[in-house]
Design a protein around this motif. Structure first.
Motif, PDB file in Angstrom:
ATOM      1  N   GLY A  12      71.211   3.358  -8.504  1.00 51.90           N
ATOM      2  CA  GLY A  12      71.099   2.080  -7.980  1.00 51.90           C
ATOM      3  C   GLY A  12      71.696   1.002  -9.026  1.00 51.90           C
ATOM      4  N   ILE A  13      72.442   1.366  -9.507  1.00 53.73           N
ATOM      5  CA  ILE A  13      73.080   0.200 -10.286  1.00 53.73           C
ATOM      6  C   ILE A  13      74.431  -0.408  -9.784  1.00 53.73           C
ATOM      7  CG2 ILE A  13      73.903  -0.297 -12.821  1.00 53.73           C
ATOM      8  CD1 ILE A  13      72.310   2.254 -13.530  1.00 53.73           C
ATOM      9  N   ASN A  14      74.657  -1.666  -9.865  1.00 52.78           N
ATOM     10  CA  ASN A  14      75.740  -2.235  -9.244  1.00 52.78           C
ATOM     11  C   ASN A  14      76.861  -2.417 -10.220  1.00 52.78           C
ATOM     12  OD1 ASN A  14      75.952  -2.896  -6.551  1.00 52.78           O
ATOM     13  ND2 ASN A  14      74.381  -4.686  -6.782  1.00 52.78           N
ATOM     14  N   VAL A  15      78.045  -1.921  -9.867  1.00 57.74           N
ATOM     15  CA  VAL A  15      79.128  -1.863 -10.813  1.00 57.74           C
ATOM     16  C   VAL A  15      80.351  -2.214 -10.117  1.00 57.74           C
ATOM     17  CG1 VAL A  15      78.339  -0.467 -12.703  1.00 57.74           C
ATOM     18  CG2 VAL A  15      79.500   0.590 -10.780  1.00 57.74           C
ATOM     19  N   SER A  16      81.281  -2.996 -10.825  1.00 58.49           N
ATOM     20  CA  SER A  16      82.519  -3.545 -10.184  1.00 58.49           C
ATOM     21  C   SER A  16      83.604  -2.527 -10.331  1.00 58.49           C
ATOM     22  CB  SER A  16      83.037  -4.777 -10.846  1.00 58.49           C
ATOM     23  OG  SER A  16      83.170  -4.428 -12.209  1.00 58.49           O
ATOM     24  N   GLU A  17      84.638  -2.565  -9.728  1.00 55.39           N
ATOM     25  CA  GLU A  17      85.705  -1.578  -9.729  1.00 55.39           C
ATOM     26  C   GLU A  17      86.180  -1.594 -11.182  1.00 55.39           C
ATOM     27  OE1 GLU A  17      87.172   0.420  -7.397  1.00 55.39           O
ATOM     28  OE2 GLU A  17      85.377  -0.264  -6.208  1.00 55.39           O
ATOM     29  N   ARG A  18      86.491  -2.796 -11.744  1.00 53.34           N
ATOM     30  CA  ARG A  18      87.105  -2.708 -13.058  1.00 53.34           C
ATOM     31  C   ARG A  18      86.082  -2.064 -14.103  1.00 53.34           C
ATOM     32  NH1 ARG A  18      85.888  -7.134 -16.164  1.00 53.34           N
ATOM     33  NH2 ARG A  18      86.798  -6.731 -18.328  1.00 53.34           N
ATOM     34  N   GLU A  19      84.636  -2.273 -13.840  1.00 54.15           N
ATOM     35  CA  GLU A  19      83.722  -1.690 -14.688  1.00 54.15           C
ATOM     36  C   GLU A  19      83.886   0.011 -14.468  1.00 54.15           C
ATOM     37  OE1 GLU A  19      80.467  -4.906 -15.281  1.00 54.15           O
ATOM     38  OE2 GLU A  19      80.220  -3.631 -13.431  1.00 54.15           O
ATOM     39  N   ILE A  20      84.217   0.382 -13.284  1.00 51.75           N
ATOM     40  CA  ILE A  20      84.181   1.776 -12.977  1.00 51.75           C
ATOM     41  C   ILE A  20      85.445   2.277 -13.869  1.00 51.75           C
ATOM     42  CG2 ILE A  20      84.676   3.644 -11.094  1.00 51.75           C
ATOM     43  CD1 ILE A  20      82.833   2.274  -9.466  1.00 51.75           C
ATOM     44  N   ASN A  21      86.672   1.742 -13.448  1.00 52.36           N
ATOM     45  CA  ASN A  21      87.680   2.283 -14.474  1.00 52.36           C
ATOM     46  C   ASN A  21      87.356   2.145 -15.948  1.00 52.36           C
ATOM     47  OD1 ASN A  21      89.011   2.454 -11.961  1.00 52.36           O
ATOM     48  ND2 ASN A  21      90.026   0.256 -11.896  1.00 52.36           N
ATOM     49  N   GLN A  22      86.620   1.260 -16.409  1.00 51.48           N
ATOM     50  CA  GLN A  22      86.417   1.350 -17.707  1.00 51.48           C
ATOM     51  C   GLN A  22      85.551   2.775 -18.113  1.00 51.48           C
ATOM     52  OE1 GLN A  22      84.772  -2.592 -18.328  1.00 51.48           O
ATOM     53  NE2 GLN A  22      86.640  -3.450 -19.001  1.00 51.48           N
ATOM     54  N   ILE A  23      84.589   2.678 -17.255  1.00 51.65           N
ATOM     55  CA  ILE A  23      83.767   3.938 -17.694  1.00 51.65           C
ATOM     56  C   ILE A  23      84.353   5.123 -17.296  1.00 51.65           C
ATOM     57  CG2 ILE A  23      81.777   5.433 -16.617  1.00 51.65           C
ATOM     58  CD1 ILE A  23      80.646   2.746 -15.336  1.00 51.65           C
ATOM     59  N   ALA A  24      85.686   5.381 -16.517  1.00 52.88           N
ATOM     60  CA  ALA A  24      86.585   6.410 -16.311  1.00 52.88           C
ATOM     61  C   ALA A  24      87.277   6.615 -17.704  1.00 52.88           C
ATOM     62  CB  ALA A  24      87.450   6.394 -15.256  1.00 52.88           C
ATOM     63  N   CYS A  25      87.738   5.507 -18.195  1.00 57.11           N
ATOM     64  CA  CYS A  25      88.617   5.728 -19.420  1.00 57.11           C
ATOM     65  C   CYS A  25      87.565   6.223 -20.478  1.00 57.11           C
ATOM     66  CB  CYS A  25      89.191   4.162 -19.950  1.00 57.11           C
ATOM     67  SG  CYS A  25      90.472   3.697 -19.051  1.00 57.11           S
ATOM     68  N   LYS A  26      86.484   5.748 -20.960  1.00 54.93           N
ATOM     69  CA  LYS A  26      85.733   6.255 -21.910  1.00 54.93           C
ATOM     70  C   LYS A  26      85.214   7.363 -21.705  1.00 54.93           C
ATOM     71  CE  LYS A  26      84.003   1.579 -23.367  1.00 54.93           C
ATOM     72  NZ  LYS A  26      82.898   0.576 -22.713  1.00 54.93           N
ATOM     73  N   SER A  27      85.089   7.969 -20.454  1.00 54.03           N
ATOM     74  CA  SER A  27      84.677   9.231 -20.598  1.00 54.03           C
ATOM     75  C   SER A  27      85.804  10.533 -20.127  1.00 54.03           C
ATOM     76  CB  SER A  27      83.498   9.486 -19.062  1.00 54.03           C
ATOM     77  OG  SER A  27      84.284   8.901 -18.149  1.00 54.03           O
TER      78      SER A  27
END
Ligand code: A3P
Length: 280
Positions: free
Chosen positions: A193-208
């Motif tokens: 239930g947390i809103n994230v933008s496309e950009r944030e998703i890409n950042q999460i993907a990089c970090k993980s």
């Protein structure tokens, strides 16, 4: 059995999970906003944990596993002020009853069992908190018999599969996340239930990403409070290869046949099993 493992209700656990703690699971008080990060060992628990930790403004605390430690565990978890993300390798049957009653969110990560077996084999060899093992062939026998830490992969999966349609449970597949990390990350954030933008998703993907996480682990010191796996606090033991299909380098054709036969038998009514067809 070696002294690093003990049996509780016929299942092997690390001695770092005390019998007292294991037998008092039902006295755990869950909170409605708790999130449980559940898996059979070596299925990608640290990966999902990293994703969740990197969600901007998530306001969560990742705790150590619910079954790790002694009876003081529940007091320790009570001290946590933020929304708790609590890892565990427990089967559905052993999960504290209050979690089921409050219908807490559960993120279950599952990986094809052949790669899981190979990964656990290496863990047995590298991790001083697990028994020594003679050979891959010897380990595979134990794995197929369910004579390994946390018991049989099949039993574990099947206890959770019974609840695959529960609204509060999200299944994530290691192989799908590997193929399209952003898609799985989006599923996880939506589920929480947390809103994230496309950009944030890409950042999460990089970090993980595997490379990033392996590099980080090599630099970090062991911190017992930041343990995600109930089998070690040494993160550098966790990141080995991070690949799909590595089993091919270990299984002989005979071993594959034996494995597939048991899989077919144990998983004949399983829908989850279909996800693994491409990886066997
Ligand atoms: P391998 O031994 O096959 O490399 P867990 O976190 O449940 O203990 O699972 C550990 C397994 O997940 C290890 O598998 C580890 O390398 C893999 N893993 C951890 N982080 C990963 C990532 N970011 N991407 C892919 N695999 C990852």
């Amino acid at each position: 059995q070696s002294s690093v493992l003990h049996k509780f209700k016929d299942i092997l656990f690390s001695t770092m999970s005390s019998e007292e703690l294991l037998s008092s699971m039902d006295s755990f008080n869950a909170r409605e906003d708790d999130v449980f990060l559940v898996s059979y060992p070596k299925s990608g628990t640290h990966w999902i944990a990293k994703v969740i930790e990197n969600i901007p403004n998530a306001e969560i605390t990742l705790t150590s596993p619910i079954e790790l430690g002694d009876i003081s565990k529940f007091e320790e978890l009570k001290m946590c002020c933020k929304r708790r993300v609590i890892p565990t390798h427990l089967s559905y049957n052993m999960l504290p009853v209050d979690i089921k009653q409050k219908q807490c969110k559960v993120n279950y990560i599952v990986r094809n069992p052949k790669d899981t077996a190979v990964s656990l084999f290496h863990y047995y060899r590298e991790n001083p908190n697990l028994p020594g093992i003679e050979s891959w062939a010897a380990f595979l026998e134990l794995f197929l018999r369910g004579d390994v830490v946390y018991g049989s992969w099949f039993d574990h999966i099947l206890t959770w599969e019974d609840h695959k349609n529960d609204e509060n449970i999200l299944f994530i597949f290691y192989e799908e996340m590997k193929k399209d990390p952003s898609k799985s990350i989006k599923k996880i954030t939506t589920f929480l239930g947390i809103n994230v933008s496309e950009r944030e998703i890409n950042q999460i993907a990089c970090k993980s990403s595997f490379r990033e996480m392996k590099n980080d682990a090599a630099k970090e010191n062991c911190d017992a409070n930041k343990t995600i796996c109930a089998l070690t606090s040494n993160r550098s033991l966790v990141f080995r290869k991070g690949a799909v299909g590595d089993w091919i380098n270990y299984f002989t054709s005979k071993q594959k046949i034996v494995f597939d036969e048991l899989f077919a038998e144990r998983m004949k009514h399983s829908e989850l099993a279909r996800h693994f067809e491409d990886y066997s």
